[in-house]
Every structure is written in C-alpha cells, then in structure tokens.
Motif scaffolding. Structure first.
Motif, PDB file in Angstrom:
ATOM      1  N   MET A  92      69.906 -73.951 -73.257  1.00 26.34           N
ATOM      2  CA  MET A  92      68.799 -73.831 -74.716  1.00 26.34           C
ATOM      3  C   MET A  92      67.920 -74.033 -74.285  1.00 26.34           C
ATOM      4  O   MET A  92      66.798 -73.533 -74.613  1.00 26.34           O
ATOM      5  N   ASP A  93      67.364 -75.763 -73.528  1.00 27.62           N
ATOM      6  CA  ASP A  93      66.409 -76.024 -73.647  1.00 27.62           C
ATOM      7  C   ASP A  93      64.985 -75.058 -72.737  1.00 27.62           C
ATOM      8  O   ASP A  93      63.478 -74.725 -73.422  1.00 27.62           O
ATOM      9  N   GLY A  94      65.476 -74.842 -71.759  1.00 27.76           N
ATOM     10  CA  GLY A  94      64.802 -74.256 -70.719  1.00 27.76           C
ATOM     11  C   GLY A  94      64.667 -72.783 -71.597  1.00 27.76           C
ATOM     12  O   GLY A  94      63.546 -72.185 -71.324  1.00 27.76           O
ATOM     13  N   LEU A  95      64.975 -72.023 -71.967  1.00 27.74           N
ATOM     14  CA  LEU A  95      65.472 -70.454 -72.396  1.00 27.74           C
ATOM     15  C   LEU A  95      64.328 -70.659 -73.583  1.00 27.74           C
ATOM     16  O   LEU A  95      63.139 -70.429 -73.901  1.00 27.74           O
ATOM     17  N   ALA A  96      64.195 -72.013 -74.281  1.00 27.85           N
ATOM     18  CA  ALA A  96      63.562 -72.471 -76.063  1.00 27.85           C
ATOM     19  C   ALA A  96      61.835 -73.213 -74.805  1.00 27.85           C
ATOM     20  O   ALA A  96      60.960 -72.015 -75.681  1.00 27.85           O
ATOM     21  N   TRP A  97      61.292 -73.725 -74.228  1.00 27.68           N
ATOM     22  CA  TRP A  97      60.543 -74.145 -73.206  1.00 27.68           C
ATOM     23  C   TRP A  97      59.849 -72.182 -73.158  1.00 27.68           C
ATOM     24  O   TRP A  97      58.842 -72.497 -73.066  1.00 27.68           O
ATOM     25  N   ALA A  98      60.452 -71.592 -72.141  1.00 29.47           N
ATOM     26  CA  ALA A  98      60.314 -70.770 -71.785  1.00 29.47           C
ATOM     27  C   ALA A  98      59.224 -69.618 -73.081  1.00 29.47           C
ATOM     28  O   ALA A  98      59.062 -68.784 -72.870  1.00 29.47           O
ATOM     29  N   HIS A  99      60.617 -69.377 -73.790  1.00 23.88           N
ATOM     30  CA  HIS A  99      60.196 -68.915 -75.617  1.00 23.88           C
ATOM     31  C   HIS A  99      59.040 -68.679 -75.628  1.00 23.88           C
ATOM     32  O   HIS A  99      57.950 -67.934 -76.145  1.00 23.88           O
ATOM     33  N   ARG A 100      58.854 -70.237 -75.935  1.00 28.22           N
ATOM     34  CA  ARG A 100      57.881 -70.627 -77.015  1.00 28.22           C
ATOM     35  C   ARG A 100      56.399 -70.464 -76.198  1.00 28.22           C
ATOM     36  O   ARG A 100      55.751 -70.103 -76.668  1.00 28.22           O
ATOM     37  N   TRP A 101      56.136 -70.634 -74.032  1.00 31.86           N
ATOM     38  CA  TRP A 101      54.910 -70.490 -74.036  1.00 31.86           C
ATOM     39  C   TRP A 101      54.711 -68.978 -73.498  1.00 31.86           C
ATOM     40  O   TRP A 101      53.568 -68.498 -73.882  1.00 31.86           O
ATOM     41  N   LEU A 102      55.954 -68.422 -73.082  1.00 29.19           N
ATOM     42  CA  LEU A 102      55.488 -66.331 -73.094  1.00 29.19           C
ATOM     43  C   LEU A 102      55.572 -65.706 -73.713  1.00 29.19           C
ATOM     44  O   LEU A 102      54.504 -65.008 -74.018  1.00 29.19           O
ATOM     45  N   GLY A 103      55.901 -66.385 -74.896  1.00 25.34           N
ATOM     46  CA  GLY A 103      55.452 -65.808 -76.460  1.00 25.34           C
ATOM     47  C   GLY A 103      54.399 -65.801 -76.417  1.00 25.34           C
ATOM     48  O   GLY A 103      52.873 -65.389 -77.416  1.00 25.34           O
ATOM     49  N   PHE A 104      53.677 -67.186 -76.512  1.00 29.09           N
ATOM     50  CA  PHE A 104      52.503 -67.756 -76.461  1.00 29.09           C
ATOM     51  C   PHE A 104      50.930 -66.376 -75.159  1.00 29.09           C
ATOM     52  O   PHE A 104      50.042 -66.035 -76.096  1.00 29.09           O
ATOM     53  N   ALA A 105      51.746 -66.474 -74.913  1.00 25.61           N
ATOM     54  CA  ALA A 105      50.851 -65.436 -73.386  1.00 25.61           C
ATOM     55  C   ALA A 105      50.818 -64.538 -73.499  1.00 25.61           C
ATOM     56  O   ALA A 105      49.411 -63.824 -73.285  1.00 25.61           O
ATOM     57  N   THR A 106      52.067 -64.315 -74.584  1.00 21.63           N
ATOM     58  CA  THR A 106      51.981 -62.797 -75.005  1.00 21.63           C
ATOM     59  C   THR A 106      50.948 -62.196 -76.282  1.00 21.63           C
ATOM     60  O   THR A 106      50.516 -61.276 -75.703  1.00 21.63           O
ATOM     61  N   VAL A 107      50.634 -63.000 -76.956  1.00 20.51           N
ATOM     62  CA  VAL A 107      50.260 -62.839 -78.463  1.00 20.51           C
ATOM     63  C   VAL A 107      48.423 -62.881 -77.701  1.00 20.51           C
ATOM     64  O   VAL A 107      48.298 -62.019 -77.967  1.00 20.51           O
ATOM     65  N   TRP A 108      48.145 -63.926 -76.424  1.00 14.74           N
ATOM     66  CA  TRP A 108      46.893 -64.012 -76.145  1.00 14.74           C
ATOM     67  C   TRP A 108      46.489 -62.238 -75.492  1.00 14.74           C
ATOM     68  O   TRP A 108      45.323 -61.870 -75.624  1.00 14.74           O
ATOM     69  N   LEU A 109      47.424 -61.781 -74.846  1.00 17.14           N
ATOM     70  CA  LEU A 109      47.125 -60.782 -73.793  1.00 17.14           C
ATOM     71  C   LEU A 109      46.574 -59.820 -74.862  1.00 17.14           C
ATOM     72  O   LEU A 109      45.985 -58.853 -74.321  1.00 17.14           O
ATOM     73  N   LEU A 110      47.978 -59.323 -75.711  1.00 17.03           N
ATOM     74  CA  LEU A 110      47.676 -57.955 -76.364  1.00 17.03           C
ATOM     75  C   LEU A 110      46.478 -58.635 -77.574  1.00 17.03           C
ATOM     76  O   LEU A 110      45.651 -57.432 -77.614  1.00 17.03           O
ATOM     77  N   LEU A 111      46.017 -59.505 -78.241  1.00 21.94           N
ATOM     78  CA  LEU A 111      44.352 -59.604 -78.619  1.00 21.94           C
ATOM     79  C   LEU A 111      43.667 -59.186 -77.709  1.00 21.94           C
ATOM     80  O   LEU A 111      42.337 -58.580 -78.201  1.00 21.94           O
TER      81      LEU A 111
END
Length: 458
Positions: A92-111
């Motif tokens: 859970m910890d590893g997936l939550a960490w990856a989900h959080r930071w990849l999520g921010f990266a996704t938003v910045w890339l799409l914007l």
C-alpha cells in the motif's frame, strides 16, 4: 452490541493467497519500454520535422506532453486497479506514493499540453493566444471535452494536496477521485479524433487501443469481477458486534466456506456493509484475529466518520469485500525473531500476527503504545497469547515525556528489546508514530528489509 467476544473457534487451515512471480524490476522495465516506444512512434510520425520554427517547437512539446500525460493517466488507473501482483510487489505504501506523485505529473503534463499547443498554434498562425484558444475550443472536435477532462484532473490533484486531504472526509476524497475515470474517457475521445497518432498510423491506433483495453481489463477483473465473485462465494454477514474499549468495537462475520478464503494475518479487506446508507462506502480494515476458517473479525475505532456508524451495524447485515490486500505479513519476514510495535488501534493487524507467526518461546515481543490504559484493546487476548506462545508484551502507557523523550525512541527500543537489531520489526499505528519508530530503527542500524510498515492514511 455485546461486551463478550466470540468463543474460541475450532481452527481450520485456510489457504494462503497466491504469490506472483514478478518483481519491481520487471514492472519498471515494462513501463519504461512503453515510454520509449511512445517516443519512437512520435519520431516515426515526423515529430522532429516541426522543430525548424518556434511555433513548431512549442507544438512538438505540446504533442509529447499529451502523449506522456495520457500514458501516465493510464498508469494511474493500473495503480488504482487493486491488482494483487502490484500489491504484492509494492504494498500500500509504495502504491500510494507512486499514485500521488505520478498523479501530479499527469496533471502538469496535460495542462502543459494545452498551454504549449495553444501558444505553438498561435505562433505558427501569427494570432493572439486568447484568439487561438477560442478557435481551438469552438472549432476543433472534442477539444472542449479535453478542457473538461483537464479540469477534472486538476480537481483530483487539488484534493490530493495535503492541506485539502486534511479537510475532506474519506468519502468525499474518494468520490472526487472517481472522476478520474470520466476525465480519461473524455481525454480518450479527444485523442481518438484529434491526436496525430490516431489520425495517420493504424499501428499506433492499435497500440493505444491495446493499452486502453489492458487497463480496462485490469479494472474489470480486480475491482469488479474478483470482489463480486469473492462476496458471492462466501456470503459474509455480520454475526456479532462486541465492545472492546471506549469507542472501539469488533465486528465478527461468518459466511460460507471461510476455510477456503485465502488470507494472511496482517492483511486487510475493503469492506462494504450493505445497509441503505452505507453500501457505497468502502473502507480498509485489517483482520484483527488470525484466519480460523470459521469467522473473520475486524476492530474499528470511532474516528468520527462512517466508523462511528459501524458500531451500530445490525446483526445479519450482508457484507461485500474486496481483497485481501497488504504486505504486513509473515511473507516479508527475514529473521527468526520478531518485534511488533503497535500504536492505538494499530494493534489490530499485529494482534493477528502475534497469534499466527511461527515462533519459538522468546522469539516474539510486542510493544503496545497508548496514551491511557483505557485505550488498550485486546489486553486479555494479548496476555493469553503471550503466555501460550512464550512472547513478551510491554504496555507503554502515558503521554510523551518532556524534552523529546519518547518511549519508542532508539534508546528506549534498545533498552526494552536489547536484540532489536536481530529482529524483523512490524510497525502499525498513527502515521507520526510510525515515522518516529522507523527513524529510530534506522538510527539503530536496521536495514530496510527488516522494517515492515503499512499506512492506512489516504
């Protein structure tokens, strides 16, 4: 509600969850290879031909940010798919960490895609940025949908910022995150009808459709199919609700063929109690007793949200479950001796481990940290297990002492457990406590592989 626990069950062996022959290196390699393939297809489609002008350069950046933003959005959905092989590898910890930071990266890339594409088109056309933006959303097909998609992604990202998470209930936060599915669907339509990969290259079309189909398949199997099959097969119902301590209750569940339910001590399910106002709420709770093939038990503290209502759940209520998940189990064990460190209601998975971990007398030690003696949960059970298994239990009661003295700092840990460096250490409790304990263990020289922790904060 009753104050008496269920009678001791007749222990029946239960199967262990499947293990997957895949590791982190293989998963990262597959993700990286797809990233390289996406770049190769962009180059094949003449991406470098645009770089002779400023407008073309900006447009090229817009294309790449769109491709990688879309790719990371799909990776995000894979992380949300609750695939057991991902849970086994990263926890859970590893997936939550990856989900959080990849999520921010996704938003910045799409914007970034929207900004660079608009400015690049404007530079190429010799028009103003605002005029170009209006032209794009009013004349290009599905661009307005892409704008809505970007707005939904931004809302999901904002809800994940720490300050926002602290102000949102779990249900609100989870509901906002479900809009990521709609955002990706809207973005797919934009990519399908406007994206250069889809317009000019059937091979690229097939590749992207395969990516989408794979992600949809994982979600359908592990978020819908597997939970539905598990819940239908075992038909769990609430059989008893027991008061354990002030504001703490245990919920016992019985069902069909529970001796065939594969789960390890230390794991958790996502539970949905099928009441009129609670069927849609799913919450992760660890099993608080070793699997016995007869009943399952979870133990819940009143934290002021839906957990308070669960204390009044009716006997006979049907239960829908997803899982099991989690890596806070004996499967990660590397040493014969084990130290369990619990804080507050974090005792629940560790109580199950204290019962289930194979050990000789003296191999198991439990440190249980609470602010007040009334907060101790399972004291009779813990003392009984300690006597039966030759384990030691230390109840660390009271507020933190002044001047930074902490009953779980490195000095105290070494005093209470002199051979702590020779043990695997399992930690569960409030996140700040877990962080302090993990830091103390690192100061004592324990390697990462001997420290096992899993956080349930969203």
């Amino acid at each position: 509600m009753t104050s008496k626990a269920m009678p001791a069950p007749t222990l029946r062996p239960v199967p262990l969850p499947r293990t997957w022959s895949v590791g982190a290196a293989e998963i990262v390699a597959v993700l990286g290879a797809n990233g390289v393939l996406i770049l190769a297809m962009w180059l094949r489609h003449g991406g470098l031909d645009q770089l002779s002008t400023l407008g073309g350069q900006l447009t090229a950046i817009g294309q790449l940010t769109a491709l990688y933003g879309t790719y990371l959005a799909l990776v995000q959905l894979v992380l949300m798919s609750r695939s057991p092989w991902l849970d086994q590898v990263f926890g859970m910890d590893g997936l939550a960490w990856a989900h959080r930071w990849l999520g921010f990266a996704t938003v910045w890339l799409l914007l970034g895609h929207g900004v660079f594409t608009t400015v690049g088109y404007a530079a190429s056309d010799g028009s103003g940025v605002v005029d170009e933006f209006v032209t794009l959303i009013t004349t290009y097909p599905y661009v307005l949908m892409a704008l809505v998609s970007a707005g939904l992604f931004a809302a999901v990202a904002i809800s994940s910022v720490r300050a926002a998470r602290h102000r949102l209930s779990y249900e609100t936060w989870y509901g906002i995150h479900l809009y990521a599915y709609l955002a990706i669907a809207l973005g797919f339509l934009h990519q399908l009808f406007v994206g250069t990969d889809f317009i000019h290259d059937p091979l690229a079309v097939g590749y992207w459709l395969l990516l989408y189909a794979t992600v949809i398949g994982l979600i359908a199997v592990f978020r819908i199919g597997q939970p539905a099959w598990l819940s239908t097969r075992h038909r769990l119902r609430v059989s008893r609700v027991v008061s354990e301590a002030p504001g703490v209750v245990s919920i016992y569940m019985t069902g069909r063929d529970l001796d065939q339910l594969a789960v390890r001590s230390g794991q958790y399910f996502v539970w949905r109690f099928l009441t009129r106002d609670g069927w849609w709420r799913g919450h992760p709770f660890s099993i608080s007793s070793a699997p016995n093939g007869t009943w399952l038990r979870i133990t819940i503290k009143d934290l002021g949200d839906w957990s308070k209502a669960l204390a009044r759940i009716g006997v006979g209520t049907r239960v829908f479950v997803e899982g099991p998940y989690g890596v806070l189990t004996g499967a990660r064990r590397t040493r014969p001796k084990v130290l369990l460190v619990a804080g507050g209601i974090g005792i629940t998975p560790l109580r199950a481990l204290l019962e289930a971990l194979p050990a000789k007398p003296g191999d198991l030690t439990l440190l249980y940290r609470v602010h007040d003696a009334t907060e101790i949960v399972f004291r009779n059970e813990l003392d009984t297990l300690a006597r039966a298994r030759g384990a030691r239990v230390h109840y660390l009661v009271g507020s933190r002492r002044p001047e930074g003295s902490d009953p779980l700092d490195a000095t105290e840990l070494e005093r209470l457990v002199p051979d702590v460096r020779e043990r695997d250490v399992y930690v569960c409790g409030p996140v700040p406590m877990m962080q302090r304990v993990e830091a103390a263990l690192r100061r004592l020289g324990l390697p990462h592989r001997q420290i096992h922790a899993e956080r349930f904060a969203y």
